[in-house]
Design a protein around this motif. Sequence first.
Motif, mmCIF file in Angstrom:
data_model
loop_
_atom_site.group_PDB
_atom_site.id
_atom_site.type_symbol
_atom_site.label_atom_id
_atom_site.label_comp_id
_atom_site.label_asym_id
_atom_site.label_seq_id
_atom_site.Cartn_x
_atom_site.Cartn_y
_atom_site.Cartn_z
ATOM 1 N N ALA A 73 0.827 -1.207 0.000
ATOM 2 C CA ALA A 73 0.000 0.000 0.000
ATOM 3 C C ALA A 73 0.865 1.263 0.000
ATOM 4 N N GLN A 74 1.938 1.253 0.770
ATOM 5 C CA GLN A 74 2.827 2.416 0.784
ATOM 6 C C GLN A 74 3.517 2.599 -0.563
ATOM 7 N N ALA A 75 3.925 1.502 -1.182
ATOM 8 C CA ALA A 75 4.564 1.581 -2.500
ATOM 9 C C ALA A 75 3.582 2.115 -3.535
ATOM 10 N N VAL A 76 2.348 1.628 -3.501
ATOM 11 C CA VAL A 76 1.320 2.121 -4.420
ATOM 12 C C VAL A 76 1.104 3.612 -4.195
ATOM 13 N N PHE A 77 1.010 4.026 -2.940
ATOM 14 C CA PHE A 77 0.825 5.443 -2.643
ATOM 15 C C PHE A 77 1.985 6.270 -3.213
ATOM 16 N N ALA A 78 3.213 5.824 -3.027
ATOM 17 C CA ALA A 78 4.377 6.562 -3.530
ATOM 18 C C ALA A 78 4.342 6.673 -5.052
ATOM 19 N N LEU A 79 3.953 5.599 -5.727
ATOM 20 C CA LEU A 79 3.879 5.625 -7.190
ATOM 21 C C LEU A 79 2.798 6.588 -7.667
ATOM 22 N N VAL A 80 1.644 6.548 -7.014
ATOM 23 C CA VAL A 80 0.560 7.470 -7.373
ATOM 24 C C VAL A 80 1.007 8.908 -7.115
ATOM 25 N N TYR A 81 1.641 9.123 -5.988
ATOM 26 C CA TYR A 81 2.105 10.469 -5.626
ATOM 27 C C TYR A 81 3.109 10.991 -6.662
ATOM 28 N N ALA A 82 4.058 10.152 -7.052
ATOM 29 C CA ALA A 82 5.076 10.580 -8.012
ATOM 30 C C ALA A 82 4.479 10.806 -9.395
ATOM 31 N N HIS A 83 3.445 10.049 -9.722
ATOM 32 C CA HIS A 83 2.806 10.200 -11.030
ATOM 33 C C HIS A 83 2.006 11.494 -11.130
ATOM 34 N N LYS A 84 1.354 11.868 -10.058
ATOM 35 C CA LYS A 84 0.532 13.081 -10.081
ATOM 36 C C LYS A 84 1.424 14.302 -10.261
ATOM 37 N N LYS A 85 0.892 15.281 -10.938
ATOM 38 C CA LYS A 85 1.666 16.500 -11.195
ATOM 39 C C LYS A 85 1.517 17.525 -10.076
ATOM 40 N N ILE A 86 0.606 17.280 -9.162
ATOM 41 C CA ILE A 86 0.411 18.181 -8.028
ATOM 42 C C ILE A 86 0.584 17.353 -6.764
ATOM 43 N N GLY A 87 1.371 17.844 -5.856
ATOM 44 C CA GLY A 87 1.579 17.132 -4.603
ATOM 45 C C GLY A 87 1.752 18.135 -3.490
ATOM 46 N N ILE A 88 2.554 17.778 -2.523
ATOM 47 C CA ILE A 88 2.856 18.717 -1.437
ATOM 48 C C ILE A 88 3.453 19.977 -2.054
ATOM 49 N N ILE A 89 4.370 19.749 -2.984
ATOM 50 C CA ILE A 89 4.998 20.840 -3.728
ATOM 51 C C ILE A 89 4.743 20.543 -5.202
ATOM 52 N N PRO A 90 4.117 21.451 -5.950
ATOM 53 C CA PRO A 90 3.807 21.178 -7.354
ATOM 54 C C PRO A 90 5.058 20.866 -8.179
ATOM 55 N N GLU A 91 4.895 19.966 -9.161
ATOM 56 C CA GLU A 91 6.010 19.592 -10.030
ATOM 57 C C GLU A 91 6.486 20.779 -10.869
ATOM 58 N N SER A 92 5.662 21.805 -11.015
ATOM 59 C CA SER A 92 6.072 22.974 -11.783
ATOM 60 C C SER A 92 7.259 23.670 -11.120
ATOM 61 N N ILE A 93 7.423 23.461 -9.840
ATOM 62 C CA ILE A 93 8.613 23.948 -9.142
ATOM 63 C C ILE A 93 9.555 22.739 -9.102
ATOM 64 N N LEU A 94 10.214 22.491 -10.228
ATOM 65 C CA LEU A 94 10.876 21.216 -10.500
ATOM 66 C C LEU A 94 11.712 20.652 -9.366
ATOM 67 N N GLU A 95 12.708 21.361 -8.924
ATOM 68 C CA GLU A 95 13.604 20.784 -7.916
ATOM 69 C C GLU A 95 12.876 20.508 -6.609
ATOM 70 N N LEU A 96 12.037 21.424 -6.181
ATOM 71 C CA LEU A 96 11.316 21.212 -4.931
ATOM 72 C C LEU A 96 10.261 20.124 -5.074
ATOM 73 N N GLY A 97 9.597 20.073 -6.230
ATOM 74 C CA GLY A 97 8.610 19.030 -6.473
ATOM 75 C C GLY A 97 9.238 17.646 -6.438
ATOM 76 N N ARG A 98 10.391 17.517 -7.030
ATOM 77 C CA ARG A 98 11.088 16.230 -7.013
ATOM 78 C C ARG A 98 11.623 15.917 -5.619
ATOM 79 N N ALA A 99 11.916 16.955 -4.837
ATOM 80 C CA ALA A 99 12.339 16.722 -3.448
ATOM 81 C C ALA A 99 11.213 16.060 -2.673
ATOM 82 N N ALA A 100 9.988 16.509 -2.905
ATOM 83 C CA ALA A 100 8.837 15.899 -2.230
ATOM 84 C C ALA A 100 8.661 14.461 -2.702
ATOM 85 N N ASP A 101 8.756 14.228 -4.017
ATOM 86 C CA ASP A 101 8.655 12.863 -4.545
ATOM 87 C C ASP A 101 9.703 11.964 -3.901
ATOM 88 N N SER A 102 10.938 12.460 -3.874
ATOM 89 C CA SER A 102 12.034 11.686 -3.311
ATOM 90 C C SER A 102 11.800 11.399 -1.825
#
Length: 134
Positions: A73-102
């Motif tokens: 379930a945690q792995a599925v959540f991480a994959l869904v989170y990384a796939h979405k373009k909006i998260g804690i920090i939007p992917e439009s703010i590339l480095e910070l968005g990827r920091a959240a994904d990571s």
Amino acid sequence: MPEIAKFVNHGAAAITPDMAEKVLRHLPQWKLEFTQINAPKFPHLVNQLEFLADAVEDAIEGACKDLPYVALAQAVFALVYAHKKIGIIPESILELGRAADSSVVRAVLIQNEKTFALYATKQGMDWRKITSQA
């Protein structure tokens, strides 16, 4: 990391087996998407996402029957989170968005280290390379 772990745990608690099945159908496309991630400050992110995607596939398809549901379930959540373009920090703010994904991906790997290390060994993978310690 404790706040990110809480975020992951909360998100994973909402993952049902039906949702995991739906994610499975999207994984081939998402894996291609993940290979296009350009995140030089997070060089292990793509490999970590691919690793989690492989683990999810194997668990749902029955090739890996010993993966605890909480790890799945945690792995599925991480994959869904990384796939979405909006998260804690939007992917439009590339480095910070990827920091959240990571951070989300690392929280999943850290919380399930023994389980995923065993899975990696069974798959002939070097766990240290996945966790970025190599």
